[in-house]
Write a protein that holds these residues in place. Structure first.
Motif, mmCIF file in Angstrom:
data_model
loop_
_atom_site.group_PDB
_atom_site.id
_atom_site.type_symbol
_atom_site.label_atom_id
_atom_site.label_comp_id
_atom_site.label_asym_id
_atom_site.label_seq_id
_atom_site.Cartn_x
_atom_site.Cartn_y
_atom_site.Cartn_z
ATOM 1 N N SER A 245 0.824 -1.204 0.000
ATOM 2 C CA SER A 245 0.000 0.000 0.000
ATOM 3 C C SER A 245 0.856 1.250 0.000
ATOM 4 O O SER A 245 1.995 1.257 0.492
ATOM 5 C CB SER A 245 -0.925 0.022 1.236
ATOM 6 O OG SER A 245 -1.832 -1.063 1.195
ATOM 7 N N CYS A 264 -3.610 3.630 -2.458
ATOM 8 C CA CYS A 264 -3.662 2.521 -3.417
ATOM 9 C C CYS A 264 -2.983 1.296 -2.827
ATOM 10 O O CYS A 264 -1.914 1.397 -2.207
ATOM 11 C CB CYS A 264 -2.981 2.917 -4.729
ATOM 12 S SG CYS A 264 -3.006 1.612 -5.983
ATOM 13 N N LEU A 275 -5.138 -3.134 -8.564
ATOM 14 C CA LEU A 275 -4.919 -1.829 -7.946
ATOM 15 C C LEU A 275 -6.216 -1.428 -7.257
ATOM 16 O O LEU A 275 -7.224 -1.166 -7.914
ATOM 17 C CB LEU A 275 -4.527 -0.788 -9.007
ATOM 18 C CG LEU A 275 -3.273 -1.116 -9.833
ATOM 19 C CD1 LEU A 275 -3.094 -0.092 -10.939
ATOM 20 C CD2 LEU A 275 -2.045 -1.165 -8.953
ATOM 21 N N ASP A 276 -6.185 -1.387 -5.947
ATOM 22 C CA ASP A 276 -7.384 -1.109 -5.147
ATOM 23 C C ASP A 276 -7.231 0.277 -4.527
ATOM 24 O O ASP A 276 -6.320 0.512 -3.737
ATOM 25 C CB ASP A 276 -7.536 -2.173 -4.065
ATOM 26 C CG ASP A 276 -8.831 -2.023 -3.278
ATOM 27 O OD1 ASP A 276 -9.511 -0.990 -3.442
ATOM 28 O OD2 ASP A 276 -9.150 -2.933 -2.498
ATOM 29 N N PHE A 277 -8.142 1.208 -4.882
ATOM 30 C CA PHE A 277 -8.058 2.579 -4.394
ATOM 31 C C PHE A 277 -9.007 2.850 -3.225
ATOM 32 O O PHE A 277 -9.299 4.014 -2.923
ATOM 33 C CB PHE A 277 -8.355 3.553 -5.540
ATOM 34 C CG PHE A 277 -7.267 3.611 -6.565
ATOM 35 C CD1 PHE A 277 -7.254 2.739 -7.642
ATOM 36 C CD2 PHE A 277 -6.242 4.525 -6.444
ATOM 37 C CE1 PHE A 277 -6.248 2.786 -8.583
ATOM 38 C CE2 PHE A 277 -5.234 4.589 -7.383
ATOM 39 C CZ PHE A 277 -5.230 3.712 -8.460
ATOM 40 N N THR A 280 -9.259 6.146 -0.659
ATOM 41 C CA THR A 280 -8.982 7.432 -1.297
ATOM 42 C C THR A 280 -10.054 8.434 -0.891
ATOM 43 O O THR A 280 -11.224 8.106 -0.774
ATOM 44 C CB THR A 280 -8.951 7.264 -2.827
ATOM 45 O OG1 THR A 280 -7.853 6.430 -3.173
ATOM 46 C CG2 THR A 280 -8.801 8.602 -3.523
ATOM 47 N N ASN A 289 -11.798 -0.669 -7.657
ATOM 48 C CA ASN A 289 -10.846 -1.698 -8.052
ATOM 49 C C ASN A 289 -10.522 -1.585 -9.534
ATOM 50 O O ASN A 289 -11.373 -1.279 -10.352
ATOM 51 C CB ASN A 289 -11.402 -3.098 -7.766
ATOM 52 C CG ASN A 289 -11.469 -3.379 -6.279
ATOM 53 O OD1 ASN A 289 -10.450 -3.380 -5.604
ATOM 54 N ND2 ASN A 289 -12.669 -3.598 -5.765
#
Length: 298
Positions: A245, A264, A275-277, A280, A289
């Protein structure tokens, strides 16, 4: 979905191509890509194009997959969403980032797309965009930092057939140019981008004439397959299955708000990069995602 008009229904034959021929065609396409740049730099008027080189070319295969170039191949998405025909001699213009999968980032970028026909069939695509000095809007230069909507940034051109079967749509062009402050600059820049795409079209047709269309198409398949294998190795070798992360901040939105947190998390599953946001700011209703699948490059 776009309706592609081809007068020949003959399919391309898959043939074996020796490595020397592959190398020659690959380098010829690379040179054609640089020639597109040269044509644009020498004929455009906007300093952002002539001096800063804020422009990017692309040459794609007959399916719209990028072979050489500097920005993502948006052609597949364009063909899925464009409601109209694609015919020999057509040239498309857009400045709408939402109509081309983000291949351009704002209204100042004018993106031109041209199908390359040979003997009634599409053998490739040429595309290029250039940053126009001005496209209208609330401030000269069309980049207001305090804009609250895209409509304050100037004219936004949806995918438009600016040439239809080789004939310029004068009325549409004049409508677009009437929205900008430096009409002659934009006209010259657009002509330069179109000339660059036509240059790429000539070079592709020349390669098909020299080696044969089936050899040319099969060579591009080999080049794309090689890219697929290389991308797969990069993903497998450099991205860990362990979740990593990172957090950074966007300082300001131009209206005095911020900073905004960008978070991220990245990891790999097989040959897919996730890539997992989630996390945010501003918080979304659910996780955001996105994943890179090596099959995207085939």
């Amino acid at each position: 979905m776009a309706q592609i008009i081809e007068t020949s229904s003959q399919s391309f034959a898959s043939v074996d191509v020796d490595l020397v021929t592959v190398d020659i065609i690959e380098n010829a396409l690379r040179n054609a890509r640089y020639e597109m740049d040269a044509v644009l730099f020498r004929t455009a008027m906007s300093p952002g194009i002539r001096e800063q080189h804020d422009e990017f070319p692309l040459i794609a295969d007959h399916k719209g997959r990028m072979v050489v170039g500097q920005f993502g191949s948006f052609i597949g998405g364009f063909l899925d969403n464009y409601q109209g025909t694609v015919e020999e001699g057509d040239i498309f213009l857009t400045s709408d980032p939402y109509s081309c999968d983000g291949a351009i980032s704002h209204a100042n970028d004018w993106l031109v797309l041209m199908p390359i026909y040979l003997e009634g069939r599409i053998v490739g695509w040429a595309a290029m965009f250039g940053h126009m000095t001005d496209v209208g809007g609330k401030v000269p230069g069309s980049l207001p930092t305090d804009a609250e909507s895209i409509f304050e940034e100037g004219v936004v051109i949806p995918p438009t057939k600016i040439y239809r079967r080789g004939v310029l749509n004068h009325e549409m062009l004049e409508l677009i140019l009437s929205q900008v402050r430096m009409k002659q600059w934009n006209r010259s820049d657009l002509n330069a981008i179109v000339a660059a795409c036509r240059t790429a079209g000539r070079r592709v047709v020349e390669l098909c004439g020299r080696f044969g269309t089936d050899v040319y198409i099969s060579t591009l398949e080999q080049l794309l397959e090689r890219n697929y294998r290389a991308m797969e190795q990069l993903i497998l070798q450099t991205v860990s299955e362990e979740r990593i992360s990172f957090t950074d901040y966007l300082d300001d939105d131009g209206l005095g708000n911020g900073p905004y947190r960008i978070h991220c998390t990245m990891w790999r599953e097989g040959n897919k990069v996730h890539l997992d946001f989630e996390g945010t700011d501003p918080q979304s209703e659910g996780p955001i995602n996105f994943f890179l699948n090596v099959n995207m490059f085939k």
